[in-house]
Design a protein around this motif. Structure first.
Motif, mmCIF file in Angstrom:
data_model
loop_
_atom_site.group_PDB
_atom_site.id
_atom_site.type_symbol
_atom_site.label_atom_id
_atom_site.label_comp_id
_atom_site.label_asym_id
_atom_site.label_seq_id
_atom_site.Cartn_x
_atom_site.Cartn_y
_atom_site.Cartn_z
ATOM 1 N N ASP A 1 8.664 -8.167 6.703
ATOM 2 C CA ASP A 1 7.603 -8.131 5.685
ATOM 3 C C ASP A 1 6.649 -6.987 5.998
ATOM 4 O O ASP A 1 6.426 -6.653 7.155
ATOM 5 N N ASP A 2 6.066 -6.407 4.953
ATOM 6 C CA ASP A 2 5.021 -5.420 5.215
ATOM 7 C C ASP A 2 3.662 -6.105 5.132
ATOM 8 O O ASP A 2 3.500 -7.104 4.430
ATOM 9 N N LEU B 1 0.843 -5.263 3.800
ATOM 10 C CA LEU B 1 0.171 -5.261 2.502
ATOM 11 C C LEU B 1 0.596 -6.460 1.667
ATOM 12 O O LEU B 1 -0.241 -7.151 1.091
ATOM 13 N N THR B 2 1.875 -6.727 1.611
ATOM 14 C CA THR B 2 2.364 -7.863 0.830
ATOM 15 C C THR B 2 1.787 -9.166 1.355
ATOM 16 O O THR B 2 1.334 -10.008 0.576
ATOM 17 N N ILE B 3 1.759 -9.335 2.669
ATOM 18 C CA ILE B 3 1.211 -10.550 3.271
ATOM 19 C C ILE B 3 -0.284 -10.657 2.960
ATOM 20 O O ILE B 3 -0.783 -11.742 2.660
ATOM 21 N N GLN C 1 -1.855 -9.453 0.310
ATOM 22 C CA GLN C 1 -2.020 -9.792 -1.099
ATOM 23 C C GLN C 1 -1.654 -11.252 -1.374
ATOM 24 O O GLN C 1 -2.343 -11.926 -2.136
ATOM 25 N N ILE C 2 -0.611 -11.766 -0.744
ATOM 26 C CA ILE C 2 -0.223 -13.170 -0.911
ATOM 27 C C ILE C 2 -1.348 -14.089 -0.446
ATOM 28 O O ILE C 2 -1.545 -15.169 -0.987
ATOM 29 N N GLY D 1 -3.491 -1.476 -2.630
ATOM 30 C CA GLY D 1 -2.137 -0.948 -2.618
ATOM 31 C C GLY D 1 -1.744 -0.400 -3.970
ATOM 32 O O GLY D 1 -0.639 -0.603 -4.442
ATOM 33 N N GLU E 1 1.607 1.877 -5.497
ATOM 34 C CA GLU E 1 2.919 1.324 -5.818
ATOM 35 C C GLU E 1 4.012 1.887 -4.920
ATOM 36 O O GLU E 1 5.120 2.187 -5.359
ATOM 37 N N CYS F 1 -5.001 0.473 0.921
ATOM 38 C CA CYS F 1 -4.520 -0.651 1.723
ATOM 39 C C CYS F 1 -4.858 -0.440 3.199
ATOM 40 O O CYS F 1 -4.235 -1.001 4.082
ATOM 41 N N CYS G 1 0.516 -0.982 4.058
ATOM 42 C CA CYS G 1 1.844 -0.840 3.450
ATOM 43 C C CYS G 1 2.854 -0.236 4.417
ATOM 44 O O CYS G 1 4.062 -0.381 4.228
#
Length: 113
Positions: A25-26, A28-30, A32-33, A40, A43, A51, A88
């Motif tokens: 996992d990156d 940034l995704t974690i 945002q979740i 970020g 895109e 980020c 990211c």
């Protein structure tokens, strides 16, 4: 495969959110979740620095060296520090279990949070 824990410290230092991630996992995704204020907005094109996070000194040494492109983006980041990185670009591995990052006070998301 075991879970990887990540600690996000708020810009004011008063709140910590501990998130669970998986290898690959990156960050940034974690973030945002888990409702952390990182945009970020590039895109994935690394055309911005929204980020940006400040990595704890003890964890910073565990990260691979930033690419030249990432360093160029960090030069544009408001509030960048010696241990700043782009979320990211941080890919989580078991070695990063317990990673602690601070959200810069200059950060905000599209809602202004």
């Amino acid at each position: 495969m075991s879970d990887i824990k990540v600690n996000f410290i708020s810009a004011d230092g008063k709140h910590v959110v501990t998130a669970t991630a998986s290898e690959g996992d990156d960050l940034l995704t974690i973030a945002q979740i888990n409702d952390q204020p990182l945009e970020g907005t590039c895109e994935g094109q690394m055309a911005c620095s929204t980020c940006h996070v400040i990595v704890s000194a003890e964890d910073f040494e565990k990260l691979p060296q930033a690419t030249e492109m990432e360093e160029d983006m960090l030069d544009l980041a408001a509030g960048a520090r010696r241990t700043s990185r782009l979320a990211c670009q941080i890919i989580l591995t078991p070695e990063l279990d317990g990673l602690t990052v601070r959200i810069p006070s200059e950060s905000h998301n599209m809602q202004g949070i």
